[in-house]
Design an enzyme around this catalytic site. Structure first.
Site, short mmCIF file in Angstrom:
data_model
loop_
_atom_site.label_atom_id
_atom_site.label_comp_id
_atom_site.label_asym_id
_atom_site.label_seq_id
_atom_site.Cartn_x
_atom_site.Cartn_y
_atom_site.Cartn_z
N HIS A 10 13.17 -34.11 48.38
CA HIS A 10 11.48 -33.54 48.73
C HIS A 10 12.31 -32.53 49.11
O HIS A 10 11.91 -30.99 49.34
CB HIS A 10 10.25 -34.14 49.50
CG HIS A 10 9.97 -33.94 49.76
ND1 HIS A 10 9.35 -32.79 51.18
CD2 HIS A 10 8.08 -33.05 49.27
CE1 HIS A 10 8.33 -32.52 51.20
NE2 HIS A 10 7.71 -32.42 50.37
N ARG A 48 12.33 6.93 62.75
CA ARG A 48 11.27 7.58 63.50
C ARG A 48 11.25 7.39 65.26
O ARG A 48 12.60 6.71 66.30
CB ARG A 48 9.98 6.01 63.85
CG ARG A 48 9.77 5.33 62.99
CD ARG A 48 9.16 3.93 63.18
NE ARG A 48 11.08 3.18 62.24
CZ ARG A 48 10.46 2.20 61.42
NH1 ARG A 48 9.44 1.41 61.47
NH2 ARG A 48 11.72 1.80 61.86
N ARG A 106 12.01 11.42 61.50
CA ARG A 106 9.24 11.59 61.58
C ARG A 106 9.50 12.52 63.16
O ARG A 106 10.05 12.14 63.76
CB ARG A 106 8.81 10.94 61.78
CG ARG A 106 7.35 10.72 62.50
CD ARG A 106 6.47 9.80 62.41
NE ARG A 106 6.64 8.95 63.20
CZ ARG A 106 6.60 7.34 63.54
NH1 ARG A 106 5.51 6.56 62.53
NH2 ARG A 106 7.22 6.60 63.62
N GLU A 117 -1.53 9.63 56.45
CA GLU A 117 -2.37 8.35 57.22
C GLU A 117 -3.36 8.95 57.80
O GLU A 117 -4.08 7.33 58.10
CB GLU A 117 -1.12 8.17 58.05
CG GLU A 117 -0.74 9.38 59.21
CD GLU A 117 0.65 8.83 60.27
OE1 GLU A 117 0.62 7.82 60.85
OE2 GLU A 117 1.46 9.74 60.86
N GLY A 143 2.41 7.15 55.12
CA GLY A 143 1.92 6.00 56.22
C GLY A 143 0.98 4.64 55.94
O GLY A 143 0.03 5.01 56.60
N THR A 144 1.15 3.80 54.98
CA THR A 144 0.06 2.87 54.48
C THR A 144 0.06 2.20 55.87
O THR A 144 -1.31 1.49 56.09
CB THR A 144 1.02 1.44 53.24
OG1 THR A 144 1.93 1.45 54.33
CG2 THR A 144 1.01 2.87 51.93
N ASN A 145 1.00 2.17 57.13
CA ASN A 145 0.54 0.86 58.19
C ASN A 145 -0.67 1.91 58.93
O ASN A 145 -1.93 0.76 59.08
CB ASN A 145 1.47 1.49 59.34
CG ASN A 145 2.59 0.46 58.54
OD1 ASN A 145 2.74 -0.51 57.06
ND2 ASN A 145 3.95 0.42 59.26
N ASP A 146 -1.15 3.60 59.73
CA ASP A 146 -1.68 3.80 59.59
C ASP A 146 -2.57 3.86 59.26
O ASP A 146 -4.43 3.72 59.16
CB ASP A 146 -1.63 5.24 60.28
CG ASP A 146 -0.95 4.53 61.75
OD1 ASP A 146 -0.98 3.65 62.17
OD2 ASP A 146 -0.51 5.70 63.10
N CYS A 200 6.18 4.67 53.11
CA CYS A 200 7.68 4.75 54.47
C CYS A 200 6.40 2.73 55.27
O CYS A 200 7.32 3.18 56.14
CB CYS A 200 7.75 5.06 55.17
SG CYS A 200 6.48 6.17 56.36
#
Length: 890
Positions: free
Chosen positions: A459, A565, A621, A749, A770-773, A835
């Site tokens: 296991h 950044r 950036r 964003e 900027g998919t985070n913001d 990004c």
């Protein structure tokens, strides 16, 4: 009503198109083996539809299901020539529960169902082995009471221990009276302590076990697993019953597992393990002799109690049928071979890559199929560190190399302790005699797993390989004392909190923490990446600011930097001093004077990144966060900064207060800073252009920097900042007598940037999502605080996945698609990428492929994952396109 009972026997099986959904993994597997005319014990499966029907009624098993079960039993009696509760050759069953996927927490297998106070003697006479019959009966009572009545197995162990101490009965295995006395004590315990009885009617036993198995679907462990893996409650489980195989009866019996390939080398060679039965007098479950199938094939087949050539042929046939390496569980009962289960061989990521490449080399599959067979997330396992060898290593013991990689950590002896210590930020190694499904949560947080017992298919080994954790099993030279919570290695005694290192590739357990190093991703891994790079359409870049990150990403195949950044470059030593001096300056002249001190640092940083990337794109950036993030916090830090800059502490405190914001994420940041303080943009642009010239001269490769303006929502914001960048470029060109090609674009964003993407694209050379913001803006939630409720949302089924990990296709994804369409309508050749964190998530990458983005960018150690995921997405998209074309042609 849907069909409830599906029968199977060698050469014939009831099956459905969605076999795993309807019959569970175990039922579907036995049905497949039977349909391929392979040796299986006859039996039947109660389908998941019956579970749903029983759950809907809420009153136990419906009469119609009970009737179908009786019909199934009668069918099995006819096939086997045995009878439930028969006076001769009684029918005994093994009852196994399974769902469409592996499901910890559901009912354990119940063996020997059908034994009672009478049939146990019938079985003893048939087998001429009373001890074996009564041990089987004892096992059935324990498992029935545990599953149906909730009994603790240790209670029965205590009864047996007391019986042995009082009467010494177990020293005489043939003492039927002693066995009967023990069984009597078991019955008395069930009646007196549990307020119930173990039924003497086999059919009643079976109905009780099925009902209890159905209930196990909703136990806490199973529910937690379903939540973690997104398995709906309505999927339900199936129960499979088949005729018992007495695989522990004698030296002509046993249990094993065979692999169609050597998983380490990928070579086509049947390998595996087989444990011989022990014969009369030994306790059930004891397998003292383990035989290696590869050794048996090399001249020792006489020790295998069945036809080894027949087993090999069956395994090879299954591999040909599946088109992949398989593992086969089998049993031998008194010399007769039965296959119990077959699956695509569970393997580590390294083994999966090796086998896929080997199969391509043999011509069994093509490159695309090899790419599709590897789970991109599993490649993380290949990035685990290995031990840097030296003369000072102290090896405490050696066991089985069960899951590759190496890890150091503090010893913990329970899954709960592993969670607690890990939550404090300390690395742990989970040490157990052997693991069970209840240990999975501890295994997930541990750096590695060490077990005293078990082998390469135990296991611990299987789970560790599945989650990419180093694991060493079967270290028999170590002794674990659970009472004192100590681990003994000869004279060395280790306690909880002591540090050890395990090497899951060599099986070594090493004293203390040792230096670890990352592996070189060459050989089969490199070959697979070549396959992927030939297949993928999207580029893969990395998010990196430091030379170390950039070099790591290049080693992993990154095709440039998709996000640098710059604010991360200002938090050390003289840099933070100059940054604070700039922010605290009373006027533009003071700010420019402070920025002049930062210019050399910025320029040297960019030169190094440009040189490492050697002509590949580097997207930089401009300063994004609000200025207060760079200022001191608290009175002591303020006083220290004031003294350093030789200004009054009160002035510093006033400036800190003036720059503080109620909602900094939506405040004075990004392009807003650039418009308020254009001198910041000018210094950063100068550093970029001057660095590009220097790096180009050093490498001989032209550098084309990509300058990203953050947080743009208005076309005029980008116009303003781009004009400043263009102005600096003209100045640098005049000063250096050299011109640099460059691109200026923005990070998308903000929702407004999405809906105005066509207008913004008129001036932008690229968009980077900027998919985070963007996710924060669309949902109106902070990713720093969302954990407080997102786990509840996922548990309640409000959202399926954390939108900060996997892109929200219906919301955020829809906005990305809108922006892509608008931007390309204005500028067809505009470069479009992503990004945010989702750039390294395989599920998100599949969406980005569908949307037509040009590249993704992710953290360095996710670059190989992104390369493979991008290839898989391109292959699937091409196949879907061809499928649509064929349908249109027809």
């Amino acid at each position: 009503m849907p069909k409830r009972i599906f029968t199977f026997r060698r050469g014939a099986a009831d099956r459905t198109a969605d076999a795993a959904e309807a019959l569970g993994l175990k039922g579907a597997n036995l049905a497949l083996l039977a349909s391929l005319d392979l040796p299986v014990p006859p039996g039947f499966t109660i389908a998941t539809s019956a579970w749903r029907e029983a759950g809907a009624k809420g009153e136990g098993l419906p009469p119609t299901l009970r009737g179908d079960i009786r019909d199934g039993i009668e069918w099995l009696e006819g096939v086997t020539g045995r009878r439930f509760d028969g006076d001769e050759r009684p029918l005994l069953l093994a009852v196994r529960t399974s769902a469409r996927a592996q499901m910890p927490g559901v009912a354990e297998t119940v063996l020997d169902l059908g034994l009672n106070d009478r049939t146990v003697d019938v079985l003893a006479a048939e087998l001429s082995d009373a001890a074996f019959a009564y041990r089987s009966y004892r096992r059935f009572i324990e498992s029935y009471a545990g599953l149906v009545l909730g009994a603790d197995p240790s209670d029965f162990e205590e009864i047996a221990d007391r019986e042995q101490e009082e009467k010494g009965w177990e020293t005489e295995p043939g003492d039927v009276a002693g066995w009967r006395a023990l069984i009597g004590r078991f019955h008395a315990f069930v009646e007196e302590e549990l307020g119930s009885v173990v039924p003497q009617t086999p059919l009643e036993q079976f109905m009780d076990v099925v009902e209890a198995s159905f209930r196990s679907w909703r136990n806490p462990v199973a529910m937690a697993h379903r939540h973690l893996h997104g398995i709906p409650e309505s999927a339900g489980l199936a129960v499979t019953a088949h005729a018992m195989i007495f695989n522990e009866r004698n030296a002509k019996s046993g249990t094993g597992r065979a692999f169609s390939r050597d998983l380490r080398s990928g070579i086509s060679r049947v390998t595996g393990e087989f444990g011989l039965g022990t014969g009369a007098g030994a306790a059930i479950g004891v397998m003292p002799r383990r035989l290696d199938l590869a050794d048996l094939a090399n001249g020792r087949a006489g020790e295998f109690p069945a036809d080894l050539a027949e087993l090999t042929a069956h395994v090879r046939r299954l591999e040909a049928h599946v088109g992949d390496a398989v593992e086969v569980d089998f049993m031998v009962g008194d010399g007769e071979l039965f296959l119990m289960q077959s699956r695509v061989a569970r393997r580590s990521a390294g083994e999966a890559v090796r086998i896929a490449v080997e199969l391509v080399g043999e011509g069994m599959i093509g490159e695309e199929e090899a790419i599709l067979r590897i789970d991109p997330a599993s490649l993380d396992e290949l990035l685990h560190p290995t031990i840097e060898r030296g003369p000072d290593l102290v090896v405490l013991g050696r066991g089985m190399p069960a899951s590759p990689g190496a890890a150091s950590g503090e010893i913990v002896f329970s899954a709960e302790r592993a969670q607690a210590v890990s939550a404090e930020g300390r690395a742990v190694i989970l040490v157990r005699s052997e693991t069970t499904p209840e240990d999975i949560h501890g295994m997930h947080v541990a750096e590695g797993v060490l077990t005293i017992r078990g082998g390469t298919t135990s296991h611990a080994a299987v789970v560790a390989r599945g989650i990419g954790k180093p694991c060493v099993t079967g270290v028999g030279s170590l002794r674990l004392n659970t009472e004192t919570q100590t681990l003994h290695a000869g004279a060395r005694v280790l306690k909880a909190g002591d540090r050890i290192t395990i090497d899951g590739s060599s099986g070594e357990v090493i004293d203390g923490a040792v230096k670890l190093m990352r592996p070189a991703l060459t050989g089969d891994f490199a070959t697979l990446m070549e396959f992927a790079d030939r297949a993928r359409r999207m580029g893969v870049r990395t998010n990196a600011e430091t030379p170390h990150e950039a070099r790591s990403a290049r080693a992993f195949g990154a095709e440039g930097i998709g996000l640098c950044r710059t604010e991360h470059m200002f938090f050390e030593g003289e840099r933070i001093r100059a940054m604070r001096e700039m922010i605290l300056a009373p006027d533009e002249a003071g700010r420019r004077e402070a920025l002049a001190k930062l210019l050399p640092y910025q320029r040297s940083d960019f030169v190094e990144l440009f040189e490492i990337m050697a002509g590949l794109p580097v997207m930089i950036r401009l300063l994004d966060p609000p200025l207060h993030e760079f200022l001191p916090k608290g009175e002591s830090e303020i006083a220290e900064t004031a003294a350093m800059l030789e200004i009054g502490a009160e002035l510093v405190a006033q400036r800190v207060a003036a720059l503080s914001e109620f909602n900094p994420m939506l405040g004075h940041r990004g392009c807003r800073l650039a418009i308020s303080y254009p001198e910041i943009v000018e210094v950063q642009a100068r550093a970029i252009f001057e660095a590009a010239i220097e790096a180009g001269d050093a490498t001989g490769k032209a550098v084309v920097p990509e300058i990203m303006v953050p947080l743009v929502g208005l076309r005029k914001e980008l116009d303003f900042v781009k004009a400043r960048i263009d102005h600096v470029h003209r100045l640098v060109t005049a000063e250096r007598g050299r011109s640099v090609d460059y691109l200026v674009g923005t990070m998308i964003e903000l929702p407004r940037a999405v809906v105005r993407a066509d207008t913004i694209a008129e001036v932008a050379d690229f968009f980077s999502f900027g998919t985070n913001d963007l996710t924060q803006m669309v949902f109106g939630i902070s990713r720093d605080d969302a954990a407080n409720f997102l786990s509840t949302y996922m548990r309640q089924g409000i959202v399926e996945r954390d939108p900060f990990t996997t892109v929200d296709v219906d919301g955020v994804g829809e906005l990305i698609a809108i922006a892509v369409e608008k931007a390309r309508r204005t500028k067809p050749d505009i470069s479009l990428g992503v990004c945010g964190e989702q750039g390294g998530d395989p599920a998100s990458i599949a969406f980005f492929e569908q949307t037509g983005l040009d590249y993704v960018s992710c953290s360095p150690f996710r670059v190989p994952i992104a390369r493979l995921a991008a290839a898989q997405s391109a292959i699937r998209a091409n196949r879907a396109l061809k499928g649509r074309s064929r349908r249109q042609d027809s």
